[in-house]
Motif scaffolding. Structure first.
Motif, PDB file in Angstrom:
ATOM      1  N   ALA A  51       0.828  -1.204   0.000  1.00 21.94           N
ATOM      2  CA  ALA A  51       0.000   0.000   0.000  1.00 21.94           C
ATOM      3  C   ALA A  51       0.870   1.265   0.000  1.00 21.94           C
ATOM      4  CB  ALA A  51      -0.944   0.002   1.200  1.00 21.94           C
ATOM      5  N   VAL A  52       1.896   1.269   0.804  1.00 13.63           N
ATOM      6  CA  VAL A  52       2.775   2.446   0.873  1.00 13.63           C
ATOM      7  C   VAL A  52       3.518   2.635  -0.447  1.00 13.63           C
ATOM      8  CG1 VAL A  52       4.827   3.401   1.998  1.00 13.63           C
ATOM      9  CG2 VAL A  52       3.015   2.390   3.382  1.00 13.63           C
ATOM     10  N   LEU A  53       4.066   1.561  -0.992  1.00 19.70           N
ATOM     11  CA  LEU A  53       4.777   1.678  -2.269  1.00 19.70           C
ATOM     12  C   LEU A  53       3.845   2.153  -3.376  1.00 19.70           C
ATOM     13  CD1 LEU A  53       7.013  -1.518  -2.113  1.00 19.70           C
ATOM     14  CD2 LEU A  53       7.777   0.867  -1.916  1.00 19.70           C
ATOM     15  N   ALA A  54       2.605   1.650  -3.379  1.00 20.98           N
ATOM     16  CA  ALA A  54       1.625   2.076  -4.382  1.00 20.98           C
ATOM     17  C   ALA A  54       1.311   3.557  -4.222  1.00 20.98           C
ATOM     18  CB  ALA A  54       0.356   1.241  -4.275  1.00 20.98           C
ATOM     19  N   ALA A  55       1.089   3.999  -2.995  1.00 14.95           N
ATOM     20  CA  ALA A  55       0.756   5.400  -2.742  1.00 14.95           C
ATOM     21  C   ALA A  55       1.903   6.334  -3.120  1.00 14.95           C
ATOM     22  CB  ALA A  55       0.372   5.595  -1.280  1.00 14.95           C
ATOM     23  N   LEU A  56       3.122   5.836  -2.986  1.00 16.69           N
ATOM     24  CA  LEU A  56       4.287   6.657  -3.329  1.00 16.69           C
ATOM     25  C   LEU A  56       4.683   6.534  -4.799  1.00 16.69           C
ATOM     26  CD1 LEU A  56       6.498   5.999  -0.176  1.00 16.69           C
ATOM     27  CD2 LEU A  56       5.251   8.096  -0.753  1.00 16.69           C
ATOM     28  N   GLY A  57       4.007   5.644  -5.523  1.00 11.01           N
ATOM     29  CA  GLY A  57       4.321   5.474  -6.940  1.00 11.01           C
ATOM     30  C   GLY A  57       5.625   4.760  -7.205  1.00 11.01           C
ATOM     31  N   LYS A  58       6.035   3.914  -6.285  1.00 15.60           N
ATOM     32  CA  LYS A  58       7.297   3.161  -6.432  1.00 15.60           C
ATOM     33  C   LYS A  58       7.005   1.832  -7.118  1.00 15.60           C
ATOM     34  CE  LYS A  58       9.336   6.456  -4.252  1.00 15.60           C
ATOM     35  NZ  LYS A  58      10.019   7.465  -5.009  1.00 15.60           N
ATOM     36  N   ASN A  59       6.729   1.907  -8.423  1.00 15.41           N
ATOM     37  CA  ASN A  59       6.170   0.777  -9.149  1.00 15.41           C
ATOM     38  C   ASN A  59       7.105  -0.410  -9.310  1.00 15.41           C
ATOM     39  OD1 ASN A  59       3.801   2.267  -9.387  1.00 15.41           O
ATOM     40  ND2 ASN A  59       4.588   3.307 -11.183  1.00 15.41           N
ATOM     41  N   ALA A  60       8.381  -0.180  -9.549  1.00 14.69           N
ATOM     42  CA  ALA A  60       9.308  -1.301  -9.697  1.00 14.69           C
ATOM     43  C   ALA A  60       9.394  -2.088  -8.393  1.00 14.69           C
ATOM     44  CB  ALA A  60      10.688  -0.804 -10.121  1.00 14.69           C
ATOM     45  N   GLU A  61       9.499  -1.381  -7.279  1.00 12.30           N
ATOM     46  CA  GLU A  61       9.549  -2.043  -5.982  1.00 12.30           C
ATOM     47  C   GLU A  61       8.219  -2.712  -5.660  1.00 12.30           C
ATOM     48  OE1 GLU A  61      10.396   1.123  -6.563  1.00 12.30           O
ATOM     49  OE2 GLU A  61      12.524   1.257  -6.061  1.00 12.30           O
ATOM     50  N   LEU A  62       7.120  -2.072  -6.069  1.00  6.94           N
ATOM     51  CA  LEU A  62       5.791  -2.621  -5.810  1.00  6.94           C
ATOM     52  C   LEU A  62       5.603  -3.957  -6.507  1.00  6.94           C
ATOM     53  CD1 LEU A  62       2.962  -2.481  -4.627  1.00  6.94           C
ATOM     54  CD2 LEU A  62       2.299  -1.049  -6.579  1.00  6.94           C
ATOM     55  N   GLU A  63       6.031  -4.058  -7.730  1.00  5.30           N
ATOM     56  CA  GLU A  63       5.895  -5.324  -8.456  1.00  5.30           C
ATOM     57  C   GLU A  63       6.590  -6.456  -7.693  1.00  5.30           C
ATOM     58  OE1 GLU A  63       6.829  -7.267 -12.842  1.00  5.30           O
ATOM     59  OE2 GLU A  63       7.041  -5.100 -12.562  1.00  5.30           O
ATOM     60  N   HIS A  64       7.793  -6.203  -7.220  1.00  5.77           N
ATOM     61  CA  HIS A  64       8.534  -7.195  -6.428  1.00  5.77           C
ATOM     62  C   HIS A  64       7.780  -7.532  -5.143  1.00  5.77           C
ATOM     63  CE1 HIS A  64      11.740  -9.116  -4.153  1.00  5.77           C
ATOM     64  NE2 HIS A  64      11.533  -8.228  -3.210  1.00  5.77           N
ATOM     65  N   HIS A  65       7.293  -6.513  -4.450  1.00  9.60           N
ATOM     66  CA  HIS A  65       6.638  -6.743  -3.165  1.00  9.60           C
ATOM     67  C   HIS A  65       5.261  -7.386  -3.310  1.00  9.60           C
ATOM     68  CE1 HIS A  65       9.355  -5.478   0.000  1.00  9.60           C
ATOM     69  NE2 HIS A  65       9.849  -4.631  -0.887  1.00  9.60           N
ATOM     70  N   MET A  66       4.599  -7.181  -4.435  1.00  9.90           N
ATOM     71  CA  MET A  66       3.330  -7.887  -4.657  1.00  9.90           C
ATOM     72  C   MET A  66       3.582  -9.392  -4.770  1.00  9.90           C
ATOM     73  SD  MET A  66       1.131  -5.496  -7.225  1.00  9.90           S
ATOM     74  CE  MET A  66      -0.280  -4.624  -6.547  1.00  9.90           C
ATOM     75  N   LYS A  67       4.636  -9.775  -5.475  1.00 14.54           N
ATOM     76  CA  LYS A  67       4.994 -11.200  -5.574  1.00 14.54           C
ATOM     77  C   LYS A  67       5.359 -11.747  -4.196  1.00 14.54           C
ATOM     78  CE  LYS A  67       6.646 -10.626 -10.273  1.00 14.54           C
ATOM     79  NZ  LYS A  67       7.843 -10.405 -11.093  1.00 14.54           N
ATOM     80  N   LEU A  68       6.121 -10.985  -3.441  1.00 13.08           N
ATOM     81  CA  LEU A  68       6.498 -11.393  -2.083  1.00 13.08           C
ATOM     82  C   LEU A  68       5.265 -11.500  -1.189  1.00 13.08           C
ATOM     83  CD1 LEU A  68       8.806 -12.004  -0.087  1.00 13.08           C
ATOM     84  CD2 LEU A  68       8.949  -9.550   0.350  1.00 13.08           C
ATOM     85  N   ALA A  69       4.314 -10.585  -1.369  1.00 11.65           N
ATOM     86  CA  ALA A  69       3.086 -10.606  -0.569  1.00 11.65           C
ATOM     87  C   ALA A  69       2.338 -11.922  -0.773  1.00 11.65           C
ATOM     88  CB  ALA A  69       2.195  -9.422  -0.926  1.00 11.65           C
ATOM     89  N   VAL A  70       2.259 -12.379  -2.009  1.00  7.73           N
ATOM     90  CA  VAL A  70       1.591 -13.653  -2.282  1.00  7.73           C
ATOM     91  C   VAL A  70       2.335 -14.786  -1.574  1.00  7.73           C
ATOM     92  CG1 VAL A  70       0.985 -15.303  -4.104  1.00  7.73           C
ATOM     93  CG2 VAL A  70       0.524 -12.863  -4.419  1.00  7.73           C
TER      94      VAL A  70
END
Length: 104
Positions: free
Chosen positions: A42-61
């Motif tokens: 959520a924080v990465l998405a709100a900050l627009g940190k898309n490259a990091e978000l993609e990695h963390h979405m996979k990690l979240a799963v």
């Protein structure tokens, strides 16, 4: 030949990531890894940190977050952080979303 990472170029940065962020911060007892992953996404998405978000979405799963929960996170972010942040978050999750159609 593999591409060098920022952690190869600045080794102390990698050490701090491993010993402070991934060892200390991610292992604090107040949040489990699943919930910590949701907050991080959520924080990465709100900050627009898309490259990091993609990695963390996979990690979240991997940490137990359902792909449909990440879809819900995208909608929540869109309304609280702005529509463009939500759209970019959805783009970051496209590979996961396409591989896991909605259960609705």
């Amino acid at each position: 030949m593999s591409k060098a990472t920022v952690y190869d170029a600045v080794p102390v940065f990698g050490r701090l990531r491993d010993t402070v962020l991934y060892d200390d911060v991610w292992n604090q007892p107040e949040l489990n890894k699943r919930d910590r992953s949701l907050v991080t996404c959520a924080v990465l998405a709100a900050l627009g940190k898309n490259a990091e978000l993609e990695h963390h979405m996979k990690l979240a799963v991997e940490n137990g977050v359902a792909v449909d929960e990440l879809r819900g996170l995208v909608v929540q972010v869109a309304f609280y952080a702005g529509w463009p942040c939500g759209v970019n978050a959805a783009k970051s999750g496209m590979a996961l979303f396409e591989a896991n159609p909605p259960k609705v």
